[in-house]
Scaffold this active site. Structure first.
Site, PDB file in Angstrom:
ATOM      1  N   GLU A 273      83.064  81.902  87.239  1.00 23.78           N
ATOM      2  CA  GLU A 273      83.015  83.018  86.395  1.00 23.78           C
ATOM      3  C   GLU A 273      81.301  83.594  86.561  1.00 23.78           C
ATOM      4  O   GLU A 273      80.780  84.110  85.865  1.00 23.78           O
ATOM      5  CB  GLU A 273      83.344  84.355  85.575  1.00 23.78           C
ATOM      6  CG  GLU A 273      85.100  84.154  85.861  1.00 23.78           C
ATOM      7  CD  GLU A 273      85.536  84.874  84.770  1.00 23.78           C
ATOM      8  OE1 GLU A 273      84.671  85.121  83.468  1.00 23.78           O
ATOM      9  OE2 GLU A 273      86.625  85.362  84.569  1.00 23.78           O
ATOM     10  N   GLY A 275      77.174  84.765  87.065  1.00 27.34           N
ATOM     11  CA  GLY A 275      77.250  85.818  87.110  1.00 27.34           C
ATOM     12  C   GLY A 275      75.267  85.655  87.902  1.00 27.34           C
ATOM     13  O   GLY A 275      73.728  85.238  88.553  1.00 27.34           O
ATOM     14  N   ARG A 311      67.162  94.332  79.304  1.00 27.30           N
ATOM     15  CA  ARG A 311      67.135  92.264  78.499  1.00 27.30           C
ATOM     16  C   ARG A 311      65.907  92.551  77.736  1.00 27.30           C
ATOM     17  O   ARG A 311      66.338  92.276  76.494  1.00 27.30           O
ATOM     18  CB  ARG A 311      67.190  91.575  79.322  1.00 27.30           C
ATOM     19  CG  ARG A 311      68.605  91.858  79.976  1.00 27.30           C
ATOM     20  CD  ARG A 311      68.725  90.065  81.166  1.00 27.30           C
ATOM     21  NE  ARG A 311      69.038  88.774  80.123  1.00 27.30           N
ATOM     22  CZ  ARG A 311      68.413  88.621  80.020  1.00 27.30           C
ATOM     23  NH1 ARG A 311      67.313  88.033  80.451  1.00 27.30           N
ATOM     24  NH2 ARG A 311      68.500  87.711  78.839  1.00 27.30           N
ATOM     25  N   CYS A 342      60.019 106.520  75.550  1.00 28.38           N
ATOM     26  CA  CYS A 342      60.095 107.091  73.628  1.00 28.38           C
ATOM     27  C   CYS A 342      61.042 106.020  72.977  1.00 28.38           C
ATOM     28  O   CYS A 342      61.287 106.544  72.149  1.00 28.38           O
ATOM     29  CB  CYS A 342      60.321 108.253  73.818  1.00 28.38           C
ATOM     30  SG  CYS A 342      59.812 109.651  74.543  1.00 28.38           S
TER      31      CYS A 342
HETATM   32  C1  LIG Z   1      79.595  88.607  81.256  1.00 28.40           C
HETATM   33  C2  LIG Z   1      80.723  87.620  82.051  1.00 28.40           C
HETATM   34  C3  LIG Z   1      80.926  86.686  83.233  1.00 28.40           C
HETATM   35  C4  LIG Z   1      79.397  86.604  83.612  1.00 28.40           C
HETATM   36  O1  LIG Z   1      78.273  85.871  82.743  1.00 28.40           O
HETATM   37  P1  LIG Z   1      76.667  85.243  82.885  1.00 28.40           P
HETATM   38  O2  LIG Z   1      76.226  85.085  82.087  1.00 28.40           O
HETATM   39  O3  LIG Z   1      76.215  86.424  83.885  1.00 28.40           O
HETATM   40  O4  LIG Z   1      77.277  83.791  83.928  1.00 28.40           O
HETATM   41  C5  LIG Z   1      81.552  85.828  83.011  1.00 28.40           C
HETATM   42  N1  LIG Z   1      83.053  86.894  82.815  1.00 28.40           N
HETATM   43  C6  LIG Z   1      82.846  87.118  82.098  1.00 28.40           C
HETATM   44  C7  LIG Z   1      84.278  87.954  81.221  1.00 28.40           C
HETATM   45  C8  LIG Z   1      82.106  87.646  80.482  1.00 28.40           C
HETATM   46  O5  LIG Z   1      82.769  88.258  80.495  1.00 28.40           O
END
Ligand SMILES: *Cc1c(COP(=O)(O)O)cnc(C)c1O
Length: 421
Positions: A273, A275, A311, A342
């Site tokens: 998963e 990102g 970030r 601010c």
């Molecule tokens: C945030 C998250 C991701 C993705 O994380 P990355 O660091 O962007 O790869 C995948 N699975 C779950 C459950 C998350 O909370």
């Protein structure tokens, strides 16, 4: 950092005539090429699936590109499920890894044939009540507690994390679901964030594989897929190295051959998963230097702020900053590069050596393609910026317009305010 910014100064200067700063720019070609490298690395497994974590870059144009490259989606809310649907991601390629989930959202995921990943043992009963039955496929999120060491600071120690089930609960959960007639099972864990060490993921996979074997021995449930979550890092800093996908895949394959195959669990599907590594290095926040200030330090004020990229202010995260056209200029100055919020933490860079910046210079904040625009907010009445996609043929498409004041006020009944006394 990514030294991969795709536009020369004259190209970028032309682009900002059509799309005034600030905006996010994404590189479609680079996103596709990276996704192909990732998929190729994991092609050494019988079945591999990346569910792109929608929260990292929740834009359906980007999701559509990733879907074409074979990605599914990882969602944690109803709007993310809807976005994945809009992008045409196949039902069973969407995993709903949510927590503290309302019944209505489980219902939507179920009715759309998405995989439901439960965050707690009590959610079995909750889900059954919400749906009237249990789905054919269920996944559980494992929290290894103190079994897993060396986790980094963003996600924290597993035993202090709110997510997932304990080891004993995992066994019990599969036993209950088997008795309830659930047919297919997955096992999920996520214990890292922005981790760059390949060995960390190999170690996590080993832990998860061993648990699959234990589940089979104790309950007779055969787990069909493991989901290793996200957490693969990217090199934000110039001295960091990108994770070698092949190295991670090969390391996990060794554990697979050592643990999974002898236990008769082959083929076991490998899911991720991720990102951050999928879009992070291929998105940039483009802003213009609009002020220079000399007090105790030297400041460069941008036309953007932390509302566009949270970030650095929130985690003190490092993002490389460059000045368009001055990539090779000597770094003779030390600046704090700041936004207009601010809040004193609204600094894209603190005490950063940079070339001399003039008002009007285009400033590029790197590695902003994941958890960038997505984390934006409206505090201080800030309007979030838009997003532009650079297509493979070099053309540009606005894939999200910037917000307007009307957007910001849309949830308030303004006529009501006039009449209110
Ligand atoms: C945030 C998250 C991701 C993705 O994380 P990355 O660091 O962007 O790869 C995948 N699975 C779950 C459950 C998350 O909370």
């Amino acid at each position: 950092m990514s030294t991969n910014f795709p536009l020369s100064n004259s190209q970028l200067s032309n682009l900002v005539k059509d799309f005034p700063t600030p905006f996010y720019l994404y590189d479609e070609k680079a996103i596709r090429e990276n996704m192909r490298r990732f998929t190729k690395a994991f092609s050494i497994f019988p079945v591999f699936c990346e569910h792109f974590a929608v929260k990292a870059c929740p834009n359906p144009y980007i999701l559509k590109i990733l879907a074409e490259e074979g990605c599914g989606a990882d969602c944690s809310s109803l709007p993310e499920l809807i976005l994945s649907d809009l992008a045409g991601i196949k039902r069973e390629k969407v995993i709903f890894t949510s927590n503290e989930t309302p019944a209505s959202e489980y219902k939507y995921a179920y009715e759309h044939g998405n995989i439901i990943n439960l965050d707690d043992i009590t959610h079995i009963e909750y889900l059954k009540n919400a749906l009237g039955e249990l789905p054919e496929t269920i996944c559980f999120r494992y929290n290894p507690g103190s079994e897993k060491q060396g986790c980094n600071s963003i996600i924290g120690k597993p035993e202090e994390a709110k997510y997932g089930l304990t080891r004993e609960q995992m066994i019990e959960a599969y036993r209950i679901c088997k008795a309830e007639g659930v047919k297919h099972f997955g096992l999920h864990t996520m214990v890292a964030s922005n981790e760059l060490n390949p060995a960390f993921f190999v170690d996590t996979a080993k832990l998860v594989f061993e648990l699959c074997v234990e589940v089979q021995e104790k309950t007779g449930v055969r787990i069909e897929f493991v989901d290793l979550g996200g957490g693969l890092g990217i090199p934000y800093r110039p001295d960091q190295k990108a994770v070698d996908y092949d190295q991670v895949a090969r390391g996990i394959r060794e554990e697979y051959d050592r643990v999974v195959v002898p236990a008769g669990l082959d083929p076991l599907e490998i899911h991720w998963e991720c990102g951050r590594p999928i879009t992070g290095p291929y998105g940039w926040l483009i802003a213009t230097a609009i002020h220079k200030k000399h007090i105790y330090r030297e400041y460069i004020g941008l036309d953007s702020c932390m509302a566009d990229l949270m970030r650095p202010g929130m985690y003190g995260a490092y993002h490389e900053v460059s000045v368009s056209g001055k990539e090779d200029a000597p770094k003779t100055e030390v600046y704090d590069v700041v936004g207009s919020l601010c809040e004193n933490c609204d600094k894209f860079a603190v005490q950063r050596p940079l070339p001399k910046i003039e008002i009007g210079d285009l400033v590029i904040i790197h590695d902003a393609g994941a958890h960038g625009r997505a984390m934006g907010f409206n505090y201080n009445g800030k309007l979030r910026c838009g997003e532009v996609l650079m297509r493979e043929n070099g053309s540009f498409k606005e894939i999200r317009r910037r917000e307007t004041i009307e957007d910001l006020f849309a949830t308030i009944d303004l006529d009501g305010v006039k009449q209110f006394n």
